[in-house]
Design an enzyme around this catalytic site. Structure first.
Site, mmCIF file in Angstrom:
data_model
loop_
_atom_site.group_PDB
_atom_site.id
_atom_site.type_symbol
_atom_site.label_atom_id
_atom_site.label_comp_id
_atom_site.label_asym_id
_atom_site.label_seq_id
_atom_site.Cartn_x
_atom_site.Cartn_y
_atom_site.Cartn_z
ATOM 1 N N THR A 44 0.960 -1.225 -0.114
ATOM 2 C CA THR A 44 0.135 0.128 -0.043
ATOM 3 C C THR A 44 0.891 1.095 0.015
ATOM 4 O O THR A 44 1.630 1.415 0.708
ATOM 5 C CB THR A 44 -0.913 -0.017 1.153
ATOM 6 O OG1 THR A 44 -1.846 -1.291 1.278
ATOM 7 C CG2 THR A 44 -1.772 1.087 1.080
ATOM 8 N N LYS A 80 -8.079 2.129 -3.202
ATOM 9 C CA LYS A 80 -7.835 1.819 -1.921
ATOM 10 C C LYS A 80 -7.922 3.048 -0.897
ATOM 11 O O LYS A 80 -8.545 3.043 -0.028
ATOM 12 C CB LYS A 80 -6.607 1.093 -1.801
ATOM 13 C CG LYS A 80 -6.205 0.700 -0.195
ATOM 14 C CD LYS A 80 -5.375 -0.677 -0.369
ATOM 15 C CE LYS A 80 -5.200 -0.548 1.611
ATOM 16 N NZ LYS A 80 -5.179 -2.048 2.110
ATOM 17 N N LYS A 109 -2.041 4.875 8.418
ATOM 18 C CA LYS A 109 -1.170 5.012 7.433
ATOM 19 C C LYS A 109 -1.823 5.074 6.010
ATOM 20 O O LYS A 109 -1.471 6.075 5.067
ATOM 21 C CB LYS A 109 -0.360 3.674 7.304
ATOM 22 C CG LYS A 109 0.409 3.398 5.821
ATOM 23 C CD LYS A 109 0.904 2.120 5.681
ATOM 24 C CE LYS A 109 1.396 2.071 4.051
ATOM 25 N NZ LYS A 109 2.069 0.836 3.591
HETATM 26 P P1 NAD Z 1 5.443 -6.445 6.966
HETATM 27 O O1 NAD Z 1 6.171 -5.385 7.783
HETATM 28 O O2 NAD Z 1 5.052 -7.611 7.964
HETATM 29 O O3 NAD Z 1 6.340 -6.951 5.777
HETATM 30 C C1 NAD Z 1 6.985 -6.195 4.938
HETATM 31 C C2 NAD Z 1 8.131 -6.898 4.674
HETATM 32 O O4 NAD Z 1 9.137 -6.408 3.533
HETATM 33 C C3 NAD Z 1 9.210 -6.867 6.068
HETATM 34 O O5 NAD Z 1 9.174 -8.301 6.407
HETATM 35 C C4 NAD Z 1 10.424 -6.291 5.533
HETATM 36 O O6 NAD Z 1 11.610 -6.559 6.105
HETATM 37 C C5 NAD Z 1 10.338 -6.734 3.806
HETATM 38 N N1 NAD Z 1 11.097 -5.688 3.202
HETATM 39 C C6 NAD Z 1 11.380 -4.306 3.161
HETATM 40 N N2 NAD Z 1 12.333 -3.830 2.093
HETATM 41 C C7 NAD Z 1 12.545 -5.105 1.571
HETATM 42 C C8 NAD Z 1 13.422 -5.202 0.296
HETATM 43 N N3 NAD Z 1 13.991 -4.153 -0.218
HETATM 44 N N4 NAD Z 1 13.385 -6.448 -0.140
HETATM 45 C C9 NAD Z 1 12.874 -7.520 0.585
HETATM 46 N N5 NAD Z 1 12.014 -7.380 1.567
HETATM 47 C C10 NAD Z 1 11.858 -6.129 1.816
HETATM 48 O O7 NAD Z 1 4.322 -5.519 6.661
HETATM 49 P P2 NAD Z 1 2.906 -6.419 6.117
HETATM 50 O O8 NAD Z 1 1.900 -6.299 7.065
HETATM 51 O O9 NAD Z 1 3.018 -7.437 5.266
HETATM 52 O O10 NAD Z 1 2.196 -5.164 5.120
HETATM 53 C C11 NAD Z 1 2.907 -5.133 3.729
HETATM 54 C C12 NAD Z 1 1.970 -4.110 3.044
HETATM 55 O O11 NAD Z 1 0.713 -4.616 2.754
HETATM 56 C C13 NAD Z 1 2.060 -2.779 3.594
HETATM 57 O O12 NAD Z 1 2.156 -1.786 2.576
HETATM 58 C C14 NAD Z 1 0.769 -2.679 4.181
HETATM 59 O O13 NAD Z 1 0.192 -1.262 4.481
HETATM 60 C C15 NAD Z 1 -0.142 -3.412 3.298
HETATM 61 N N6 NAD Z 1 -1.349 -4.181 3.923
HETATM 62 C C16 NAD Z 1 -1.294 -4.604 5.040
HETATM 63 C C17 NAD Z 1 -2.292 -5.445 5.549
HETATM 64 C C18 NAD Z 1 -2.228 -6.140 7.102
HETATM 65 O O14 NAD Z 1 -3.415 -6.244 7.507
HETATM 66 N N7 NAD Z 1 -1.078 -6.273 7.609
HETATM 67 C C19 NAD Z 1 -3.728 -5.345 4.844
HETATM 68 C C20 NAD Z 1 -3.422 -4.542 3.927
HETATM 69 C C21 NAD Z 1 -2.460 -4.214 3.268
#
Ligand code: NAD
Length: 299
Positions: free
Chosen positions: A98, A173, A248
Site C-alpha cells: 500500500t 484503496k 497509514k
Molecule cells: P510487514 O512489515 O509484516 O512486511 C513487509 C516486509 O517487507 C518486511 O518483512 C520487510 O523486511 C520486507 N522488506 C522491506 N524492504 C525489503 C526489500 N528491499 N526486499 C525484500 N523485503 C523487504 O508488513 P505487512 O503487514 O506484510 O504489510 C505489507 C504491505 O501490505 C504494507 O504496505 C501494508 O500497508 C499493506 N497491507 C497490510 C495489511 C495487514 O493487515 N497487515 C492489509 C492490507 C495491506
C-alpha cells in the site's frame, strides 16, 4: 514459470506460500531472517538478495511496508544494483504494497523505462485474507498486464478488480479506506449520542443495521460491544484492522487529497483523528476503538 516474491512479512509470507501451494516455483527474499525461515518452510526458495531472486523470474511481486521501500528497491541504493536492472527485459513487476498514488505511478514509469511491465495491486482483507487466499486486489495498469497477472492474483485473492491505468489500484484503496474511516467515526458518534439520549446500543443497532444508515462499520465491525459477536469491540478491540494501518492509509488518502486539490472536510478530519489516536498509543487496537476517543471527548 518462476515467480520472485520480495517482502515475506505478515502479508507477503502467506501470499507467497499460496503461490507455492498452487504449484508455482517461487523464489523469495526478505532482510528479516525469521520471515525467510517461515517462507522457506512453506516451500519458497530463498535467494541471497532481491537482486539475486529476480533474474529468470517472469513475474516479480513486492509486498513492502512503504512506497519509499518500493522505489529504493526498484532503483537500487548505495551503488547496489536495483531490481529493475537485475531483471530480464519484459519482466512483469507487480507491487501489492500500500503506497501513494504518485509513488505507484512513479514505480510503474521506472519499470517501463527499464523495459519492463508493471501493475499496482494493493489489497484488502488483512492477514487472515492473505492466509486464506481471499484477498481483494485493486489493480492499476494496462489491460494486457492485468490479463497476464490475473491467474496469479486469483490464487491469492477472491475478488480482483481492474480499476484503471497505473496508480488506479492505489487510488481505489485510498478512496475506499477514507470512506471506511468516515463511516466508522460517524457510527461511533451516533452510538455515543444514543447513549447520552438514554438509548441502549442494541436498540440503536437493530434500527441502524436495517435502515438507510446501514453500513459495514455498523453491521459487521460494530464499534460497541454487544450487538455483533464477532466485532473487535467484543474482543477488547483486538484487530481486525489495526488503527496503525488505518492511520497509514489515511496519510496516503491525505496525500491524494493534497495532490489533486480536493476538498474533503470529513476525510481530512478522519485523518487527523486517527493520527492522534495512533500517536496516543492506540495503534495496535482495531480502528473501531476510535469510539473511545469520541466518548472521552464527551465526558
Ligand atoms: P510487514 O512489515 O509484516 O512486511 C513487509 C516486509 O517487507 C518486511 O518483512 C520487510 O523486511 C520486507 N522488506 C522491506 N524492504 C525489503 C526489500 N528491499 N526486499 C525484500 N523485503 C523487504 O508488513 P505487512 O503487514 O506484510 O504489510 C505489507 C504491505 O501490505 C504494507 O504496505 C501494508 O500497508 C499493506 N497491507 C497490510 C495489511 C495487514 O493487515 N497487515 C492489509 C492490507 C495491506
Amino acid at each position: 514459470m518462476r515467480i520472485a516474491f520480495l517482502g515475506l512479512g505478515n502479508m507477503g509470507g502467506p501470499m507467497a506460500r499460496n503461490l507455492v501451494r498452487a504449484g508455482h516455483d517461487v523464489v523469495g527474499y526478505d532482510p528479516v531472517e525469521a520471515a525467510r525461515r517461515t517462507a522457506e518452510a512453506a516451500g519458497v526458495s530463498i535467494a541471497a538478495s532481491g537482486e539475486e531472486a529476480v533474474p529468470g523470474a517472469g513475474v516479480v511481486f513486492t509486498m513492502f511496508p512503504s512506497g519509499a521501500h518500493v522505489l529504493a528497491a526498484y532503483r537500487g541504493e548505495d551503488d547496489a544494483e536495483g531490481l529493475l536492472s537485475a531483471a530480464e527485459a519484459g519482466t512483469l513487476f507487480i507491487d501489492s504494497s500500500t503506497i501513494s498514488v504518485d509513488e505507484a505511478r512513479e514505480a510503474a514509469e521506472l519499470a517501463r523505462a527499464a523495459g519492463h511491465r508493471a501493475l499496482d495491486t494493493p489489497v484488502s482483507g488483512g492477514v487472515a485474507g492473505a492466509d486464506a487466499g481471499t484477498l481483494t486486489f485493486m489493480v492499476g495498469g494496462p489491460a494486457e498486464e492485468y490479463d497476464a497477472a490475473l491467474p496469479l492474483l486469483e490464487v491469492m485473492g477472491r475478488k480482483i478488480v481492474h480499476c484503471g491505468v497505473s496508480g488506479a489500484g492505489q487510488a481505489t484503496k485510498a478512496c475506499n479506506n477514507m470512506l471506511l474511516a468516515v463511516t466508522m467515526i460517524g457510527a461511533s458518534e451516533a452510538f455515543v449520542l444514543g447513549e447520552k439520549l438514554g438509548l441502549s446500543d442494541q436498540v440503536l443497532y437493530d434500527v441502524m443495521s436495517s435502515s438507510a444508515a446501514q453500513c459495514w462499520a455498523v453491521s459487521t465491525n460494530c464499534p460497541v460491544p454487544g450487538p455483533v459477536e464477532t466485532s473487535p469491540a467484543n474482543h477488547e478491540y483486538r484487530p481486525g484492522f489495526a488503527t496503525s494501518l488505518m492511520a497509514k492509509d489515511l496519510g496516503l488518502a491525505l496525500a491524494a487529497l493534497e495532490s489533486t486539490g480536493t476538498r474533503a472536510e470529513f476525510g481530512r478530519a478522519a485523518q487527523k483523528l486517527y493520527e492522534e489516536f495512533e500517536e496516543s498509543g492506540h495503534g495496535g487496537l482495531d480502528f473501531s476503538a476510535i469510539i473511545q476517543t469520541i466518548r472521552e471527548g464527551n465526558r
